[in-house]
Scaffold this active site. Structure first.
Site, mmCIF file in Angstrom:
data_model
loop_
_atom_site.group_PDB
_atom_site.id
_atom_site.type_symbol
_atom_site.label_atom_id
_atom_site.label_comp_id
_atom_site.label_asym_id
_atom_site.label_seq_id
_atom_site.Cartn_x
_atom_site.Cartn_y
_atom_site.Cartn_z
ATOM 1 N N VAL A 90 0.831 -1.208 0.000
ATOM 2 C CA VAL A 90 0.000 0.000 0.000
ATOM 3 C C VAL A 90 0.865 1.257 0.000
ATOM 4 O O VAL A 90 0.563 2.232 -0.707
ATOM 5 C CB VAL A 90 -0.952 0.010 1.207
ATOM 6 N N GLY A 95 -5.188 -4.276 -2.874
ATOM 7 C CA GLY A 95 -4.171 -4.122 -3.905
ATOM 8 C C GLY A 95 -3.428 -2.806 -3.763
ATOM 9 O O GLY A 95 -3.900 -1.853 -3.147
ATOM 10 N N LYS A 143 -14.121 -3.937 9.365
ATOM 11 C CA LYS A 143 -14.650 -2.965 8.409
ATOM 12 C C LYS A 143 -16.105 -2.629 8.717
ATOM 13 O O LYS A 143 -16.524 -1.469 8.611
ATOM 14 C CB LYS A 143 -14.505 -3.522 6.989
ATOM 15 N N VAL A 180 -11.362 0.453 4.816
ATOM 16 C CA VAL A 180 -12.615 -0.292 4.644
ATOM 17 C C VAL A 180 -12.788 -0.853 3.241
ATOM 18 O O VAL A 180 -12.810 -2.064 3.043
ATOM 19 C CB VAL A 180 -13.829 0.587 5.013
ATOM 20 N N ASP A 194 -11.672 -10.087 9.479
ATOM 21 C CA ASP A 194 -11.256 -8.895 8.727
ATOM 22 C C ASP A 194 -12.465 -8.043 8.350
ATOM 23 O O ASP A 194 -12.461 -6.818 8.513
ATOM 24 C CB ASP A 194 -10.497 -9.316 7.466
#
Length: 325
Positions: free
Chosen positions: A15, A294, A197, A124, A193
């Protein structure tokens, strides 16, 4: 004279590099990365002329830095860095869903206690700008329900199992080889996970701090070939669906494999893609689809937070909510 903002960046992994590449494409922005804190400064980083350090204090306590961007995978360290930076008057952008989801009561306090701004769109929806939408436009319309696919790894695994009749183990191995699943995929496949979020979305949609203990999460590992075969025979698919809604005075949150029909907005959302559907009182249902993870998609979400920060934006939830533990 217009101010030029100096950024301290924590993390230069997937990231972090995605954000760096996106920022380079926007030379008009009055902001630049001055220092990057990483675990190892000895690793070769070809093509980068950035200053790297392994000392977090060089960023947090540097009075010349205006903004801290936190993109590391250590939730405990991230929380310490973010809190200290805000205390020192530095605005912060984060993508750490675990840190934020587990610390929402404190995050709520930070929003109210500090003048510095804290934004976390990338935590998120990856490339889907859902926090900004729910915090402003949708929340003003009264959100009834949010439902979606919030974990690309789980969606990819279930897609492969249904398209190629693979076993869970085969699909997981392929997801890891493609870079869609971590070496330790527990948080993804267990649904945990997605609960992080969901908790963030619940906070912004309903103005309350939900308890993660009240969330229901079911692993996609429980999905069998027989269930997939039966779903296919009925023209359905099994998707990792995350849902939050207010029922009376209670906020109900769940993450589980769910049968969806062809007329469901989530039916055609396959592979590593994510989708989020927001149902409101005034304008009905809105569905957004995009890359939920990604380098470049998530990096673009961090960049959008930076743009908002530079324009003076801050979340509305901190101005109007009453926290409920």
């Amino acid at each position: 004279m217009n101010k030029h903002y100096k950024i301290g960046l924590f993390g230069f992994g997937t990231v972090g590099q995605g954000f760096y590449e996106n920022l380079k494409k926007h030379p008009h922005l009055p902001a630049s990365i001055e220092k990057v804190c990483v675990k190892r400064v000895d690793l070769p980083r070809i093509g980068h002329e950035l200053y790297f350090t392994d000392n977090p204090d060089e960023l947090i306590h540097d009075p010349a830095l205006d903004i801290i961007i936190e993109l590391i995978d250590d939730a405990a360290a991230a929380k310490k860095y973010v809190h200290t930076a805000l205390q020192n008057g530095k605005s912060v952008i984060s993508a750490n869903k675990k840190m934020i989801g587990e610390s929402l009561e404190e995050v709520d306090q930070w929003h109210n206690e500090f003048d510095a701004t804290f934004l976390y769109e990338a935590a998120v929806g990856g490339g889907i700008p859902i926090v900004h939408a729910v915090d402003g436009f949708f929340r003003d319309q009264e959100v009834l329900k949010i439902r979606g696919i919030l974990n690309g790894s789980s969606n990819y695994i279930l897609t492969q199992m249904q398209q190629y009749q693979w076993s869970f183990e085969q699909a997981l191995s392929d997801a890891q080889a493609q870079g869609f699943a971590e070496r330790n995929p527990t948080l993804d496949i267990s649904g945990i996970d997605a609960t992080y979020k969901l908790s963030i979305l619940a906070y912004h949609a309903f103005g309350e701090v939900p308890s993660l203990n009240s969330f229901s999460a079911e692993s996609i590992e429980s999905v069998t070939k027989e269930e997939i075969k039966k779903a296919r025979a009925k023209g359905r698919k099994i998707k990792p669906v995350a849902t939050i809604e207010r029922l009376g005075n209670e906020i109900v949150c769940s993450v589980r494999p769910e049968l969806v029909d062809p007329n469901d907005a989530l039916y055609s959302v396959d592979s590593e893609n994510n989708a989020i559907s927001v149902d409101t009182v005034i304008s009905g249902k809105h569905t957004s689809v995009g890359k939920g993870a990604g380098s470049l998609p998530t990096g673009s979400a961090v960049l959008e937070d930076l743009k908002r920060l530079l324009s003076g934006y801050s979340y509305e939830v901190s101005k109007t909510k009453t926290a409920v533990a």
